[in-house]
Scaffold this active site. Sequence first.
Site, PDB file in Angstrom:
ATOM      1  N   ARG A 119      42.881  42.537  34.346  1.00 26.06           N
ATOM      2  CA  ARG A 119      42.171  42.661  33.111  1.00 26.06           C
ATOM      3  C   ARG A 119      42.288  44.034  32.614  1.00 26.06           C
ATOM      4  O   ARG A 119      42.214  44.920  33.469  1.00 26.06           O
ATOM      5  CB  ARG A 119      40.795  42.091  33.106  1.00 26.06           C
ATOM      6  CG  ARG A 119      40.499  40.849  33.588  1.00 26.06           C
ATOM      7  CD  ARG A 119      39.078  40.429  33.488  1.00 26.06           C
ATOM      8  NE  ARG A 119      38.895  38.974  34.171  1.00 26.06           N
ATOM      9  CZ  ARG A 119      37.629  38.440  34.318  1.00 26.06           C
ATOM     10  NH1 ARG A 119      36.658  39.180  34.065  1.00 26.06           N
ATOM     11  NH2 ARG A 119      37.766  37.403  34.759  1.00 26.06           N
TER      12      ARG A 119
ATOM     13  N   ARG B 120      34.347  47.970  37.952  1.00 26.47           N
ATOM     14  CA  ARG B 120      35.104  47.432  36.846  1.00 26.47           C
ATOM     15  C   ARG B 120      36.841  47.646  37.038  1.00 26.47           C
ATOM     16  O   ARG B 120      36.846  49.140  36.976  1.00 26.47           O
ATOM     17  CB  ARG B 120      34.579  47.834  35.661  1.00 26.47           C
ATOM     18  CG  ARG B 120      35.310  47.112  34.164  1.00 26.47           C
ATOM     19  CD  ARG B 120      34.517  47.703  33.202  1.00 26.47           C
ATOM     20  NE  ARG B 120      33.142  47.547  33.088  1.00 26.47           N
ATOM     21  CZ  ARG B 120      32.561  46.127  32.643  1.00 26.47           C
ATOM     22  NH1 ARG B 120      33.487  45.251  32.242  1.00 26.47           N
ATOM     23  NH2 ARG B 120      31.400  46.060  32.691  1.00 26.47           N
TER      24      ARG B 120
ATOM     25  N   GLU C 208      26.188  41.461  37.464  1.00 24.80           N
ATOM     26  CA  GLU C 208      26.779  40.210  37.384  1.00 24.80           C
ATOM     27  C   GLU C 208      27.666  40.252  38.636  1.00 24.80           C
ATOM     28  O   GLU C 208      28.662  41.162  39.012  1.00 24.80           O
ATOM     29  CB  GLU C 208      27.604  39.970  36.221  1.00 24.80           C
ATOM     30  CG  GLU C 208      28.431  38.913  36.060  1.00 24.80           C
ATOM     31  CD  GLU C 208      29.293  38.532  34.854  1.00 24.80           C
ATOM     32  OE1 GLU C 208      29.002  39.382  33.856  1.00 24.80           O
ATOM     33  OE2 GLU C 208      30.375  37.775  34.950  1.00 24.80           O
TER      34      GLU C 208
ATOM     35  N   SER D 190      29.872  34.025  37.371  1.00 26.68           N
ATOM     36  CA  SER D 190      29.569  33.534  35.846  1.00 26.68           C
ATOM     37  C   SER D 190      30.053  32.018  36.181  1.00 26.68           C
ATOM     38  O   SER D 190      31.420  31.651  36.239  1.00 26.68           O
ATOM     39  CB  SER D 190      30.328  34.132  35.120  1.00 26.68           C
ATOM     40  OG  SER D 190      30.082  33.971  33.899  1.00 26.68           O
TER      41      SER D 190
ATOM     42  N   ARG E 164      32.890  42.892  43.856  1.00 32.14           N
ATOM     43  CA  ARG E 164      31.551  43.230  43.720  1.00 32.14           C
ATOM     44  C   ARG E 164      30.671  43.017  44.887  1.00 32.14           C
ATOM     45  O   ARG E 164      29.598  43.388  45.043  1.00 32.14           O
ATOM     46  CB  ARG E 164      30.982  42.597  42.205  1.00 32.14           C
ATOM     47  CG  ARG E 164      31.721  43.343  41.127  1.00 32.14           C
ATOM     48  CD  ARG E 164      31.174  42.653  40.069  1.00 32.14           C
ATOM     49  NE  ARG E 164      31.758  43.494  38.780  1.00 32.14           N
ATOM     50  CZ  ARG E 164      31.465  43.394  37.310  1.00 32.14           C
ATOM     51  NH1 ARG E 164      30.530  42.469  37.092  1.00 32.14           N
ATOM     52  NH2 ARG E 164      32.075  44.042  36.560  1.00 32.14           N
TER      53      ARG E 164
END
Length: 414
Positions: free
Chosen positions: A261, A276, A348, A351, A388
């Site tokens: 990403r 991130r 988070e 999801s 994460r």
Amino acid sequence: MIDLKYIQKNFDEASKKLQKKGVDAQTLTKLEDLFSKLKEANAQLEAMQAEQNSMSKLFGQYKKEGKDITALKAKVDANKEAMLPVQERAREAQEALFSVALAIPNFPDDAVPEGQDETDNVELRKVLEPKNFDFKPKEHWELSEINGWIDFERGVKLAKSRFAILKGEASRLERALINFFLDTNREKGFVEYSVPFINNATMLQGTGQLPKFGDDLFKIEEEDLYLIPTAEVPLTNMYHDEILAEKELPLLMTGYTPCFRKEAGSAGRDTRGIIRQHQFNKVEMVAVAHPDKSDEIFEMMVQNASDILTALGLPHRVVELCGGDLGFSAAKTIDLEVWLPGQNQYREISSISNTRDFQARRAKIRFKEGKKNRFVHTLNGSALAVGRTIVAIMENYQNEDGTIEIPEVLKKYM
RNA sequence: GGACAGAUGGGAGAGCUGGUUUAAUCCGCGCCCCUGCUAAGGGCGUGUAGCCUCACGGUUACCGAGGGUUCGAAUCCCUCUCUGUCCGCCA
């Protein structure tokens, strides 16, 4: 893609639903107008085509019987010419309609809480109590320094910022997590797949990343190919443009992939550590489901991801996203947020979304219900984001001297 | 990367010297009939998307994809993609 016929028949209701996602009524009016224009142009064009076809047939007959075709030819030529502008009008309407329609997000479910952004999300429950440390818990990058787990500088050297290298135990931990996740998902009935990490534009459009969010994707230069931002893309699109038998449903899939990403809108956020990154690993769950069963499967997927965190001994909370925070394709989303003692907050880590028939319409995934074809429901969710999880284990399992314990369930994997 | 061959409906497979092909035929599948079991036989039906119609039904598009020639294209022409076989290269 949203259901254009539904919008046409229930304009006010549709408009109200999409307001939750920040789509104004004007866009919808435009869409409805383009849809009507397209139908009108198509109807006219088809009538002319029918005329042309029957005259052509007659033409052949005349020739066979040796009749004079001069008059007929003139008529047929005139009709052909008259069709051109109509054809053009239909094509333009089609193009305009799709460019608008493909950029409209999914309807949120009626039960989705109202809200603008993540501050309006609703916490449903907490699982496991955060541990009380009798020292100040460190952030994962501090722990990384002590243990030599993550090499940020050389990761940047190899690629650019937001790339990192895991070393030694950290790399082994990553591998263990991937195996643990896949095994757990398999036990829940998900079939494991190893898929291409590069997909073409049609597939990215199928799951909703394109055309609107191309800026977040890494594109292969000179090719119609993109690095996948999530395994949801290849796993869901495996059934692109297919008609499944009802008895095949549900299809439960899981797969490990790296995800790429650009994080275009996140400059300056989470610049420290590996929260991130441009490339991260994730084990994904995807379900292709009968519409009547998708709610049930959704709950199962949420529970599965939560159970994995529990098995790892990681405190977390279950959060339902409000309308304003919902992703483009999602009708309903539940996030799992893991407790990070170093950061002193929940972040988070998974999801899970039900897109209902939104992706199925775009990707043309249907099933036979009796004689009729019906769109399936597609669902996706992380179980879990690997990077994460490493951060969460580092911060939750740290000792005062900075060393890190390995969760019990992972020991057999290391 | 080079050479040759090919791509047709759930499968097999014809059509490919342009016009009763609404894509033949076989198999599979579905419904029905016949048969006192079984086997066999017979009839009808069986792709996708859209539009019109309460419905029956009608209509348009789709024979790998896109474009072209023509009154008319599965059929002729161009471009592309993919598959197979052989050669080269390669983890």
